[in-house]
Design a protein around this motif. Structure first.
Motif, PDB file in Angstrom:
ATOM      1  N   ASP A  71     -67.365   1.624  -7.640  1.00 27.00           N
ATOM      2  CA  ASP A  71     -68.478   0.670  -7.620  1.00 27.00           C
ATOM      3  C   ASP A  71     -69.757   1.311  -8.149  1.00 27.00           C
ATOM      4  OD1 ASP A  71     -69.404  -2.037  -6.720  1.00 27.00           O
ATOM      5  OD2 ASP A  71     -70.712  -0.838  -5.443  1.00 27.00           O
ATOM      6  N   ASN A 105     -71.799   0.030 -11.563  1.00 26.82           N
ATOM      7  CA  ASN A 105     -73.190  -0.417 -11.415  1.00 26.82           C
ATOM      8  C   ASN A 105     -74.201   0.633 -11.862  1.00 26.82           C
ATOM      9  OD1 ASN A 105     -73.129  -3.184  -9.950  1.00 26.82           O
ATOM     10  ND2 ASN A 105     -71.576  -1.975  -8.890  1.00 26.82           N
ATOM     11  N   GLU A 151     -75.883   3.621  -3.314  1.00 26.48           N
ATOM     12  CA  GLU A 151     -76.283   2.223  -3.166  1.00 26.48           C
ATOM     13  C   GLU A 151     -77.221   2.053  -1.976  1.00 26.48           C
ATOM     14  OE1 GLU A 151     -74.243  -2.214  -2.626  1.00 26.48           O
ATOM     15  OE2 GLU A 151     -72.999  -0.402  -2.550  1.00 26.48           O
TER      16      GLU A 151
END
Length: 320
Positions: A78, A82, A187
């Motif tokens: 992920d 991103n 994140e």
């Protein structure tokens, strides 16, 4: 097979980024060439843009490694998708037989995402050294916040807990808020800096011991942050009432704040049910916003949508 060196600007002592093959055949040839170099020169280090083809080959040279943790792979993948992946000098390690001994989760993430990653690779590490890897203290999101000078000690850890919960709440993943389905550290750190003011306010507003009955510091700070997103001023008023610091009129026994307090103090099983505690707090906040006077608060098994507009009228209801 000849590998190409990327035409990138680097500091004088920084290893050049090697452009690695994009097909499995070329990747196997590259791996063979690296082994020949290792036997010729001994241990060496090289900065490499590892492609999915390269990752797939390395995973075939991955004997007797530890079990793969799928959640770790998904979180790393992920980050790659991103654009949160950053070259940080951490090494992928290969022994003198060309076997991968450190970096399999990164390789799986590259293969899973289909995106190449910039890495530093060390060839020729003694295989027995595997038993000494990853034994240090792992950096947490709270550590990253401290390292940026934004918070200290306990407050940073609480802020990190709030971030984790807010991200899951936004994703509609409340039921598994304490599960292994955790956002990546990058994140979470990025999220903190985007919402730093509201998170720090939530941590400070709920730091008092008077709110300990709601749960741990991270849990009650999350409650405040969520309610504040519905209505910031009313969230402050509600939590002031919960702490007993409000200077208004005394609250009756059917006021949502007192109903919530009573439920928490009498129901000892709630201590082991963090999601239920959050649900009851949200239901009490909604009753407060609607001007209701519930006789009791019931656990329905899901968090309600938080009310954003207050009502002046007072109504008596059996449950909230």
């Amino acid at each position: 097979m000849e590998t190409r060196v990327a035409n990138t600007q680097t500091a004088p002592n920084t290893p050049r980024v090697i452009v690695t093959p994009e097909t499995e055949t070329d990747a196997l040839a590259w791996h063979s060439d690296q082994l020949k170099r290792l036997r010729r020169e001994g241990e060496f280090t090289e900065r490499v843009m590892v492609t999915p083809a390269m990752a797939e080959v390395f995973l075939t040279f991955n004997a007797n490694n530890r079990p793969v943790r799928s959640q770790s792979v998904l979180r790393l993948a992920d980050d790659l998708r991103n654009h949160r992946w950053k070259y940080n000098g951490e090494t992928v390690k290969v022994d003198n037989q060309g076997q991968l001994i450190d970096g399999q989760h990164r390789m799986h993430a590259i293969l899973h995402s289909g995106i190449a990653a910039d890495m530093l690779m060390v060839w020729g590490v003694e295989r027995a050294a595997r038993m000494t890897m990853d034994t240090g203290s792992v950096r947490t999101v709270g550590d990253f916040i401290i390292m940026r000078g934004e918070a200290t000690g306990v407050a940073a850890g609480v802020a990190a807990s709030v971030v984790n919960r807010l991200i899951k709440w936004e994703r509609g993943n409340a039921a598994s808020i304490n599960s292994a389905n955790t956002p990546t550290k990058v994140e979470q750190t990025d999220y903190y800096y985007k919402h730093q003011r509201e998170i720090n306010e939530a941590v400070q507003a709920t730091s008092t011991r008077m709110l300990a009955f709601l749960g741990g510091p991270g849990q009650r700070a999350f409650m405040f942050a969520a309610c504040a997103r519905a209505n910031r001023q009313k969230a402050r008023d509600f939590f002031d009432l919960l702490t007993g610091t409000s200077t208004g009129q005394p609250l009756g026994p059917d006021h949502p704040v007192n109903v919530l307090r009573t439920r928490f103090l009498l129901d000892k099983e709630l201590a082991q049910l963090p999601n239920a505690r959050i649900e009851l707090c949200f239901r009490a906040f909604n009753a407060f916003m609607r001007g209701e006077r519930p006789k009791k608060l019931q656990i329905m098994g899901e968090w309600p949508v938080l009310v954003s507009k207050a009502r002046d009228r007072v109504t008596e209801v059996d449950e909230a």
